[in-house]
Design an enzyme around this catalytic site. Structure first.
Site, mmCIF file in Angstrom:
data_model
loop_
_atom_site.group_PDB
_atom_site.id
_atom_site.type_symbol
_atom_site.label_atom_id
_atom_site.label_comp_id
_atom_site.label_asym_id
_atom_site.label_seq_id
_atom_site.Cartn_x
_atom_site.Cartn_y
_atom_site.Cartn_z
ATOM 1 N N HIS A 1 0.851 -1.202 0.000
ATOM 2 C CA HIS A 1 0.000 0.000 0.000
ATOM 3 C C HIS A 1 0.877 1.240 0.000
ATOM 4 O O HIS A 1 1.611 1.488 0.955
ATOM 5 C CB HIS A 1 -0.892 -0.018 1.241
ATOM 6 C CG HIS A 1 -1.692 1.233 1.427
ATOM 7 N ND1 HIS A 1 -2.928 1.424 0.849
ATOM 8 C CD2 HIS A 1 -1.428 2.363 2.112
ATOM 9 C CE1 HIS A 1 -3.398 2.614 1.180
ATOM 10 N NE2 HIS A 1 -2.498 3.211 1.948
ATOM 11 N N HIS B 1 -4.482 3.423 -3.028
ATOM 12 C CA HIS B 1 -4.583 2.516 -1.888
ATOM 13 C C HIS B 1 -3.680 1.299 -2.027
ATOM 14 O O HIS B 1 -3.194 0.763 -1.041
ATOM 15 C CB HIS B 1 -6.031 2.047 -1.711
ATOM 16 C CG HIS B 1 -6.633 2.506 -0.431
ATOM 17 N ND1 HIS B 1 -6.197 2.090 0.789
ATOM 18 C CD2 HIS B 1 -7.639 3.376 -0.181
ATOM 19 C CE1 HIS B 1 -6.905 2.668 1.736
ATOM 20 N NE2 HIS B 1 -7.789 3.470 1.176
ATOM 21 N N GLU C 1 -17.824 -5.100 24.360
ATOM 22 C CA GLU C 1 -16.957 -6.281 24.302
ATOM 23 C C GLU C 1 -15.852 -6.170 23.262
ATOM 24 O O GLU C 1 -14.717 -6.593 23.505
ATOM 25 C CB GLU C 1 -17.792 -7.546 24.014
ATOM 26 C CG GLU C 1 -18.495 -8.122 25.217
ATOM 27 C CD GLU C 1 -19.896 -7.555 25.393
ATOM 28 O OE1 GLU C 1 -20.626 -8.031 26.268
ATOM 29 O OE2 GLU C 1 -20.261 -6.620 24.630
ATOM 30 N N HIS D 1 -29.077 -16.675 24.249
ATOM 31 C CA HIS D 1 -28.064 -16.561 25.294
ATOM 32 C C HIS D 1 -27.477 -17.916 25.696
ATOM 33 O O HIS D 1 -26.727 -18.005 26.661
ATOM 34 C CB HIS D 1 -28.655 -15.874 26.529
ATOM 35 C CG HIS D 1 -28.840 -14.401 26.352
ATOM 36 N ND1 HIS D 1 -29.562 -13.863 25.312
ATOM 37 C CD2 HIS D 1 -28.381 -13.341 27.073
ATOM 38 C CE1 HIS D 1 -29.564 -12.544 25.405
ATOM 39 N NE2 HIS D 1 -28.840 -12.202 26.450
#
Length: 708
Positions: A70, A309, A460, A523
């Site tokens: 890159h 890029h 999380e 769950h």
């Protein structure tokens, strides 16, 4: 020092030095001292400008040689790199583990040649030959930067960032660790911690949600040692950035509570002034500097477009190098640039380093016990696992959930491992990993930077990356908790921790199966534990009782070459009291062991883990030829000697059955029949869900009876 005339002229114009200015000014009589200062400023700015262009050249040559990589960021952020490595960061390339060095994290890791070029120029042990071997097998310059591990040992790489945005969150972890270290080890007489964390990130990093989570946390906890540099080039891979984003990112970071700056990322003087101001601002706000840049700057054919890029600019490298005053020869670095970094930058940083060493020596003499603790922490030195096991009292005979056992164990771990800290994604009350008397980390309320308990909020994904950042920083051992079913939010960070061999990280994942019950299938994890076990270099412990939980925790803090996931139950489990605690602990450390030996001729082996071991023991009670093997950690078991594994699972015994409240596929490596859960659960009390889906001793016995 020798610098290109292009660089000197451009720098003089930017600095407004009269001798080079095209603007007519009244004659002003300057003092010799001011004239000397001005000359020095021109000299330094010219050196930085020259280094920026030579860093561009190194990146272009390396990417062209590899036909891969890159170019956009290394060319577009060259001035930012020049200011960081040539002016504003404190580091010592001869002591890459100096604990008070500034840290640089490249969140946009695809731009890795930016980092490799600057490490070479700054004097790190990363040779031009290694730059020539960019992205080649066994080189020290892999496609994305990798934290030193068994595969790569590139000096100056502070972390493996991996997916976009993760590096921003890693940087927050570094900032947490630095604040914690300063609060814990600095004294009124001696300051041994006081450095900054720099992260360079692109638009993609800020589109990924993980960076937003981490930014919220950083601002809320007032981590003013964090400086985020936004490479704002208005380009993403597929399209110009405006195609997929229209937010005002400055307002967003203002709203988080950052101190924000917006600058021309190619103006050396402004970049230097702004970073210096950000470093000097100890106002309780992390810093966000939007650097407006041109992606692929210097390569006319691709600059400012999404074509910059990748390696699309390779055919234009020669022309681009000529346009910025570089010779045709590859990997060119001028004598003046080498001289600047050796005699100016390293001399300045060398004095900072030497002064710090003197301060550290005085601090160590005044605080010998604290110094031993810190040096052990930096060396990742803990007491041997056997000693730690012996130091933790036996847990007792009463049935209890392993998350409850874990709460008891973590108190001992925190005392035996002084640099152990833990946190939770808003679930301390359920995951039970709070360290009593450890204090809470952060700013405001009852928190301080010396606290051992981190409140991550419901974040999380960033929790996982922040834990990695704490580990990369190299002082603390960090664990984080959530419900097992939510671990997929942080799975990418666990994968990177495993790849980077971060032994300082562990995960406390509770409510481990369909035994969760009433909360229902959303769950109740069934595929999650097997999904973690397939990640290379991740130890996954699912203990069957309190004593196995002790060993699982001990393993997690004594392992040095990779992370550990601790899978703990919500519901009570029986203790295997027929076997001494010490034997259960020792067996658990090996990953698998004989939990009940056959009383007759061995003709059946029952393999179980976690909450299903109690069912295996019950089913085997009436079968003299049955052996029960508890296998809390498949990965640790597989590392044992062939002789040990043969003693536990003799190859002559092919009648084997495994049981676990999870999908079954992986267990067929060890057993010919598996009792498991190859479907999602349902909402009902946990014991009913377990019974309906076959996780009982009665069903196991029936399945054994059906075997030939």
């Amino acid at each position: 020092m020798k610098f290109s005339m292009i660089a000197i002229a451009a720098t003089a114009l930017a600095a407004g030095v009269e001798g080079f200015s095209t603007v007519s000014r009244p004659a002003i009589r300057a003092s010799p001292l001011k004239m000397a200062d001005a000359a020095t400023e021109v000299d330094t700015k010219a050196a930085l400008a020259t280094a920026a262009n030579e860093a561009r050249g190194l990146a272009m040559d390396s990417i062209a040689a590899a036909h891969s990589g890159h170019m956009g960021l290394p060319l577009g952020c060259a001035e930012v790199g020049a200011v960081l490595y040539g002016s504003q960061m404190q580091y010592n390339p001869k002591d890459t583990q100096w604990i008070n060095r500034d840290r640089f994290i490249l969140s946009a890791g695809h731009g890795s040649m930016f980092l490799y070029s600057w490490l070479n120029l700054a004097g790190f042990d990363l040779s031009i030959e290694e730059l020539k071997n960019f992205r080649q097998h066994h080189s020290q310059t892999p496609g994305h930067p990798e934290f030193p591990n068994s595969e790569h040992t590139t000096p100056g790489i502070e972390c493996t960032t991996g997916p976009l945005g993760a590096g921003v969150s890693n940087a927050v972890g570094f900032a947490v660790s630095e604040k914690m270290a300063a609060a814990k080890y600095n004294t009124e007489e001696h300051k041994i911690f006081g450095h900054h964390i720099f992260a360079l990130a692109g638009d993609g990093c800020f589109q990924e949600g993980i960076s937003a989570e981490a930014a919220q946390f950083a601002a809320h906890e007032k981590l003013d040692n964090l400086i985020i540099l936004h490479d704002s080039n208005e380009v993403t891979l597929d399209k110009m950035a405006e195609y997929t984003q229209s937010e005002d990112i400055m307002k967003r970071y203002d709203a988080y509570g950052f101190e924000t700056y917006e600058i021309d990322g190619h103006d050396l003087a402004v970049v230097e002034e702004t970073i210096a101001a950000a470093k000097a601002s100890d106002n309780g706000k992390p810093k966000f500097i939007k650097c407006n840049t041109i992606i692929g700057k210097g390569m006319e054919e691709t600059e400012g477009t999404n074509a910059a890029h990748g390696e699309a600019g390779v055919p234009y490298v020669g022309k681009a190098k000529a346009s910025i005053g570089l010779p045709d020869s590859g990997w060119y670095v001028s004598e003046g640039t080498r001289d600047f970094f050796t005699n100016t930058v390293q001399a300045k940083n060398g004095k900072i380093y030497d002064d710090w060493q003197a301060t550290y020596a005085a601090w160590k003499e005044a605080n010998p016990d604290m110094a031993t603790e810190l040096e052990d922490a930096v060396a990742d030195k803990t007491m041997p696992a056997e000693d730690m096991l012996a130091a933790i009292p036996e847990m007792g005979d009463e049935a209890e959930a392993t998350r409850v056992s874990g709460f008891k164990v973590i108190q001992d771990i925190a005392k035996l491992v002084p640099n152990y800290i833990s946190g939770s994604a808003d679930l301390h009350g359920s995951t039970r990993n709070y360290i009593n008397d450890g204090g809470n980390f952060g700013a405001g309320f009852d928190k301080s930077y010396a606290g051992k308990n981190l409140y991550f909020g419901i974040r999380e994904h960033s929790m996982g990356a922040i834990l990695n950042g704490i580990a990369y920083h190299g002082i603390f051992k960090a664990s984080g908790s959530t419900f097992l079913v939510f671990v997929d939010y942080m799975r990418p960070t666990i994968r990177v921790a495993s790849l980077a061999e971060l032994g300082r990280v562990s995960y406390i994942l509770t409510h481990d199966s369909i035994g969760v019950g009433e909360d229902g299938p959303t769950h109740q994890p069934v595929e999650t534990v097997p999904g973690l076990r397939v990640i290379p270099n991740l130890d996954v412990y699912r203990p069957a009782d309190a004593e196995e939980t002790v060993a699982a925790y001990v393993s997690s803090v004594t392992r040095s070459d990779g992370p550990t996931a601790l899978i703990l139950s919500r519901q009570n489990l029986n203790q295997n009291t027929a076997m001494p605690a010490a034997e259960r602990r020792a067996g658990t450390m090996k990953g698998g062991y004989i939990a009940k030996k056959e009383t007759g001729d061995l003709d059946l082996i029952i393999i179980a883990t976690g909450s299903e071991v109690q069912h295996a023991l019950e089913a085997a009670a009436e079968l003299p030829g049955a052996r029960v093997v508890s296998m809390p950690c498949v990965e640790a078991y597989e590392r044992q000697s062939d002789d040990y594994k043969e003693s536990v699972l003799p190859s002559s015994v092919t009648k084997r059955i495994a049981i676990e409240a999870a999908v079954t596929d992986a267990w067929y490596k060890y057993a010919s029949k598996v009792v498991g859960v190859d479907r999602f659960g349902f909402s009902a009390p946990g014991d009913i869900v377990m019974k309906e889906l076959g996780m009982t001793a009665e069903n196991l016995s029936a399945e054994i009876a059906s075997m030939n």
